[in-house]
Design a protein around this motif. Sequence first.
Motif, PDB file in Angstrom:
ATOM      1  N   ALA A  87     -47.545 -38.247   2.771  1.00 44.84           N
ATOM      2  CA  ALA A  87     -46.860 -36.967   2.640  1.00 44.84           C
ATOM      3  C   ALA A  87     -47.925 -35.904   2.416  1.00 44.84           C
ATOM      4  N   LEU A  88     -48.397 -35.311   3.507  1.00 44.72           N
ATOM      5  CA  LEU A  88     -49.530 -34.391   3.451  1.00 44.72           C
ATOM      6  C   LEU A  88     -49.057 -32.947   3.367  1.00 44.72           C
ATOM      7  N   GLY A  89     -49.583 -32.241   2.362  1.00 48.04           N
ATOM      8  CA  GLY A  89     -49.207 -30.850   2.192  1.00 48.04           C
ATOM      9  C   GLY A  89     -49.657 -29.975   3.341  1.00 48.04           C
ATOM     10  N   VAL A  90     -48.802 -29.059   3.739  1.00 41.24           N
ATOM     11  CA  VAL A  90     -49.100 -28.119   4.823  1.00 41.24           C
ATOM     12  C   VAL A  90     -49.308 -26.704   4.279  1.00 41.24           C
ATOM     13  N   ALA A  91     -48.422 -26.273   3.397  1.00 48.20           N
ATOM     14  CA  ALA A  91     -48.505 -24.925   2.827  1.00 48.20           C
ATOM     15  C   ALA A  91     -47.733 -24.919   1.517  1.00 48.20           C
ATOM     16  N   ASP A  92     -48.102 -24.002   0.624  1.00 45.20           N
ATOM     17  CA  ASP A  92     -47.405 -23.934  -0.659  1.00 45.20           C
ATOM     18  C   ASP A  92     -47.432 -22.514  -1.194  1.00 45.20           C
ATOM     19  N   VAL A 100     -39.555 -30.357   1.959  1.00 45.18           N
ATOM     20  CA  VAL A 100     -39.807 -29.226   1.075  1.00 45.18           C
ATOM     21  C   VAL A 100     -39.666 -29.714  -0.359  1.00 45.18           C
ATOM     22  N   ASP A 101     -40.692 -29.510  -1.162  1.00 42.07           N
ATOM     23  CA  ASP A 101     -40.676 -29.871  -2.577  1.00 42.07           C
ATOM     24  C   ASP A 101     -40.546 -28.609  -3.422  1.00 42.07           C
ATOM     25  N   ARG A 130     -36.440 -17.711 -20.763  1.00 39.06           N
ATOM     26  CA  ARG A 130     -36.526 -16.258 -20.583  1.00 39.06           C
ATOM     27  C   ARG A 130     -37.394 -15.903 -19.387  1.00 39.06           C
ATOM     28  N   ASP A 131     -38.179 -16.845 -18.931  1.00 37.48           N
ATOM     29  CA  ASP A 131     -39.001 -16.656 -17.741  1.00 37.48           C
ATOM     30  C   ASP A 131     -39.417 -18.042 -17.255  1.00 37.48           C
ATOM     31  N   THR A 132     -39.778 -18.154 -15.989  1.00 36.58           N
ATOM     32  CA  THR A 132     -40.211 -19.436 -15.439  1.00 36.58           C
ATOM     33  C   THR A 132     -40.899 -19.186 -14.110  1.00 36.58           C
ATOM     34  N   ASP A 133     -41.446 -20.233 -13.525  1.00 35.61           N
ATOM     35  CA  ASP A 133     -41.987 -20.189 -12.165  1.00 35.61           C
ATOM     36  C   ASP A 133     -41.174 -21.119 -11.280  1.00 35.61           C
ATOM     37  N   PHE A 134     -41.150 -20.809  -9.996  1.00 32.23           N
ATOM     38  CA  PHE A 134     -40.644 -21.751  -9.000  1.00 32.23           C
ATOM     39  C   PHE A 134     -41.712 -21.902  -7.918  1.00 32.23           C
ATOM     40  N   THR A 135     -42.020 -23.149  -7.593  1.00 31.41           N
ATOM     41  CA  THR A 135     -43.010 -23.443  -6.558  1.00 31.41           C
ATOM     42  C   THR A 135     -42.323 -24.116  -5.379  1.00 31.41           C
ATOM     43  N   ALA A 136     -42.937 -23.982  -4.212  1.00 34.52           N
ATOM     44  CA  ALA A 136     -42.425 -24.638  -3.009  1.00 34.52           C
ATOM     45  C   ALA A 136     -43.593 -25.139  -2.182  1.00 34.52           C
ATOM     46  N   ASP A 146     -39.789 -33.952 -12.348  1.00 34.79           N
ATOM     47  CA  ASP A 146     -39.702 -32.487 -12.387  1.00 34.79           C
ATOM     48  C   ASP A 146     -40.030 -31.870 -11.029  1.00 34.79           C
ATOM     49  N   ILE A 147     -39.824 -32.645  -9.971  1.00 35.81           N
ATOM     50  CA  ILE A 147     -39.968 -32.154  -8.602  1.00 35.81           C
ATOM     51  C   ILE A 147     -38.714 -32.550  -7.831  1.00 35.81           C
ATOM     52  N   LEU A 148     -38.114 -31.595  -7.124  1.00 35.18           N
ATOM     53  CA  LEU A 148     -37.005 -31.897  -6.220  1.00 35.18           C
ATOM     54  C   LEU A 148     -37.556 -31.982  -4.807  1.00 35.18           C
ATOM     55  N   ARG A 149     -37.170 -33.036  -4.091  1.00 35.93           N
ATOM     56  CA  ARG A 149     -37.696 -33.283  -2.751  1.00 35.93           C
ATOM     57  C   ARG A 149     -36.556 -33.259  -1.744  1.00 35.93           C
TER      58      ARG A 149
END
Length: 580
Positions: free
Chosen positions: A476-481, A525-526, A459-465, A429-432
């Motif tokens: 793979a170290l996170g920088v910002a989200d 970008v994830d 009817r509603d959802t979230d999108f994260t990046a 459930d993550i696109l990379r």
Amino acid sequence: MTETIETLTSTSSESAGVPMRDGVVLAATVYRRSSGEPRPVLLVRTPYNEQMSRTLPVAPALEAGFAVVVQNCRGTARSEGELWAFENETQDGLDTIEWLLGQPWSNGQVCMFGPSYLGMSQLAVSGHRPKGLAAIVPIVATHHYRDGLVFNQGALQLGQALGWHTLKTAQTLGERATRGEDVGSQLGAFFAMTRDMESSYRTLPLTALSAISDVLPSWTKWLEQETEPDYWKRISYADRRTRTEVPALHVGGWFDLFLRGTLDNFTTISQGAESAEARANQHLIIGPWTHADYTGAAGELFFGAGSALAVRLEEQQLRFLRESVDGTPTTLPTVQIFVMGANVWRVENEWPLARTDWQKWYLQPGGGLSPQEPAPGADDDDRWLGFTHDPHHPVPTVGGGTLIQGGPDGGAGYMPGPRDQRGLDARTDILRFTGPVLEQDMEVTGPLRVTLHAATSARDTDFTAKLIDVWPDGRALGVADGIVRARYRHGMDEPAPVEPGQVYEYTIDLAATSQVFKKGHRLRVDIASSNFPCYDRNSGSGKPAGDVTAEDFTTAEQQIFCSAAHPSYIHLPVIPSKEK
């Protein structure tokens, strides 16, 4: 500094009661020289207890020539009244400043200082232009209580909101017990909740967390007021910041959950203040710090000279305050930032940087990431990648700009900072989207955002990046989200339901960074639809966060478009190399 530093042997401290306009008396401790001559006052207004106040720079401020007043906010520690988070800080702060001006040991100049809630209490009064206010130092402070503190682009900041209320519940029960009140049953419920925080995060509806709300009603009130903009406007200082007339030193961290707020406070006042003097006297320091850790160690990295001690942060803060009350030109640069990757401090003249090369790196239908814009074609409508979002099984938080302690199974995964994302590799459930190996260093310094064209079956959802730094060894170290709630894509004051299957454009604010992606590394970008428990789980129903029950959970089929007609991309603030 204009006066000779004195020894602390002549220092006294005394308790004081500060009357508010409604008759409530707030407790304060006054630290000052026994000699008694009037001095500028450094005011710290805090909702926390004495133990948390011990880290305040009282002795250095006395040495710098200030009297120091540490005041307990309404309903905390020894102060009268009831704590309703943030609701009374404007009038109480203004009343306190007026009281200070009448004290014989005050010379009529008041500065304010402190992090987080203490920083927000400064911004709550500065836009009202109180007589005597000379300077402020808001540290890791947000810009808006609604969409900045409690929510982030519409998503409830569950981890920090529950974490803060948990801390304050513990302190409040302790204070009541000290006063002789019977809090046995409340303590029992509280300990039961905190023994299993994983279950607490998953409690639905969120208003059922009575171990918190029975002690601090603000927990329930925040949830109930999600769709009530008038409440937030009434208590917010966001629209009054441009009326600020005093110099300010804004301090933040690249991994602080309020980084967006710190930067917005700086730019709003420095670019939009009605006072030219105020516009010219805003300063910014951003380090590789989390909300509460300024050691230079964050997540899984140590940033060498990135500590507050290395940059002499406390000394700079007190020098700024001293220069402000003396009326002398400040010696502080306008902007100081720590450039991660290069691991150096750098002085700048503005934010964002004027020399920025703004680039778009596109999400490619094959999972790539590059500056190459997708070419138009007859198959445009078919150029998308999909995944299934199940709110029963959300993507777990792994580092980032959080205010959460611990992690699953006693680990540290929820805690803030750059953390390895490889533990999520098995999730579908993550696109990379991964860029090519860099042939030379690439500095990215400035605001970050992702533009996403997407559709959902719900009817509603979230999108994260997430922006991620992929190392040659595979880390793979996170920088910002960041995150956006679909129905709040135009802002929380303009809710707009989504039509299932319809393509919409979303902007995901990732705040900012200053990161050198080294030669041999890759940018990634994830994209996903959850980051839990940093944020609450979007049920797909469109209900307010506090009303959601498990029965509302709906599995959503998500489509992320990567075509010429519907491009998705990250905006990268690239800083040109000096070698060019």
